[in-house]
Enzyme design. Sequence first.
Site, PDB file in Angstrom:
ATOM      1  N   THR A  46       0.941  -1.148   0.160  1.00  0.00           N
ATOM      2  CA  THR A  46       0.055  -0.049  -0.019  1.00  0.00           C
ATOM      3  C   THR A  46       0.921   1.047   0.088  1.00  0.00           C
ATOM      4  O   THR A  46       0.493   2.155  -0.343  1.00  0.00           O
ATOM      5  CB  THR A  46      -0.996  -0.019   1.244  1.00  0.00           C
ATOM      6  OG1 THR A  46      -1.607  -1.266   1.230  1.00  0.00           O
ATOM      7  CG2 THR A  46      -1.956   1.260   1.146  1.00  0.00           C
ATOM      8  N   TYR A 133       4.773 -12.480   4.946  1.00  0.00           N
ATOM      9  CA  TYR A 133       3.795 -11.870   3.954  1.00  0.00           C
ATOM     10  C   TYR A 133       3.440 -13.015   3.134  1.00  0.00           C
ATOM     11  O   TYR A 133       4.167 -13.057   1.893  1.00  0.00           O
ATOM     12  CB  TYR A 133       4.351 -10.874   3.491  1.00  0.00           C
ATOM     13  CG  TYR A 133       3.337  -9.599   2.729  1.00  0.00           C
ATOM     14  CD1 TYR A 133       2.026  -9.864   2.624  1.00  0.00           C
ATOM     15  CD2 TYR A 133       3.572  -8.554   1.947  1.00  0.00           C
ATOM     16  CE1 TYR A 133       0.965  -9.218   1.929  1.00  0.00           C
ATOM     17  CE2 TYR A 133       2.814  -7.638   1.409  1.00  0.00           C
ATOM     18  CZ  TYR A 133       1.552  -8.068   1.325  1.00  0.00           C
ATOM     19  OH  TYR A 133       0.591  -7.216   0.659  1.00  0.00           O
ATOM     20  N   LYS A 161       1.250 -12.411   7.706  1.00  0.00           N
ATOM     21  CA  LYS A 161       0.286 -11.254   7.138  1.00  0.00           C
ATOM     22  C   LYS A 161      -0.229 -12.397   5.890  1.00  0.00           C
ATOM     23  O   LYS A 161       0.132 -12.645   5.135  1.00  0.00           O
ATOM     24  CB  LYS A 161       0.699 -10.192   6.334  1.00  0.00           C
ATOM     25  CG  LYS A 161      -0.397  -9.398   5.889  1.00  0.00           C
ATOM     26  CD  LYS A 161       0.154  -8.194   5.115  1.00  0.00           C
ATOM     27  CE  LYS A 161      -0.997  -7.350   4.248  1.00  0.00           C
ATOM     28  NZ  LYS A 161      -0.484  -6.052   3.820  1.00  0.00           N
ATOM     29  N   ILE A 201      -3.398  -6.419   9.219  1.00  0.00           N
ATOM     30  CA  ILE A 201      -2.767  -5.428   8.459  1.00  0.00           C
ATOM     31  C   ILE A 201      -3.537  -4.796   7.328  1.00  0.00           C
ATOM     32  O   ILE A 201      -3.877  -5.432   6.334  1.00  0.00           O
ATOM     33  CB  ILE A 201      -1.408  -5.746   8.089  1.00  0.00           C
ATOM     34  CG1 ILE A 201      -0.541  -6.216   9.236  1.00  0.00           C
ATOM     35  CG2 ILE A 201      -0.579  -5.032   7.275  1.00  0.00           C
ATOM     36  CD1 ILE A 201       0.740  -7.034   8.842  1.00  0.00           C
TER      37      ILE A 201
END
Length: 288
Positions: A46, A133, A161, A201
Amino acid sequence: MSNLRGIWVALVTPFRSGQVDFDALQGLAKKLLNEGVRGLVVCGTTGEAAAMSKDEQLETLDAVLEVAQPGQVIMGLSGNNLQEVLAFQQKIQRRDIAGVLVPAPYYIRPSQHGIESFFQTVADASSVPVVVYDIPYRTGVRIERETLRRIVRHSNIAAVKDCGGDIETTMALINDGHAQVLTGEDIQIFTNLALGGAGAISASAHIHAELYVQLVRHMDEGEVGAARSVFYRLLPWIQSAFAEPNPAMVKAALSVQGLIANELREPMQPCSALAMERLRSVLPSITL
């Protein structure tokens, strides 16, 4: 093991005239922390880290650390050149932070053994907690369930994540208990918490972060019905937030609120006029 439970905001990087807007960045960081989020993830997907130089990423991290406590900041760390990843990791770890967020090496599509070796090496070199992640639709490679279950046994790995899209893997990780599971798919926040996960997250939590925090609080207090009600208030916004490639919609929403300029780095594009029109109709409905 570090406790990362709660809502972490996958922080956007505000730009203005092609440069990082540090004033807007710090203002946004302070606002989100004041609304009670667990912390901020800097220079992740992001945050458009892929379009930033390493120097810019470190400057962005340093700017956030000026307004946040060390335990409130996780830094993105990604790449497919292991030696460069390790070198950048050492620079990051000179800062006092809560952890690093690390995806599998992208583009090269290593074997499961290669993925496991990569995370082992990064975790061995880490002086801060590592968040794995798992996001195969961005890296181009899936971390298989048993591979991931082995990876998170490393003592330096604190969380995952979870963007893998496999509910059985999610449940296995939660049930194993070796690492906390934070969803990276905002539409799964309520489900994650109900299954015993640790939170999220979240990119969409830039908007009305206090409601996301309230959702976690309700679940922690056993008020499932109240949590569900909050989630459904947020759902139209969550669905809108990913109607175009992230973070276009989030940046548009923040620009409507006057917090940042509606600017992304090429090849990312601002959201379309039609999406902006929909956004303007959805945002006021959250508080109804």
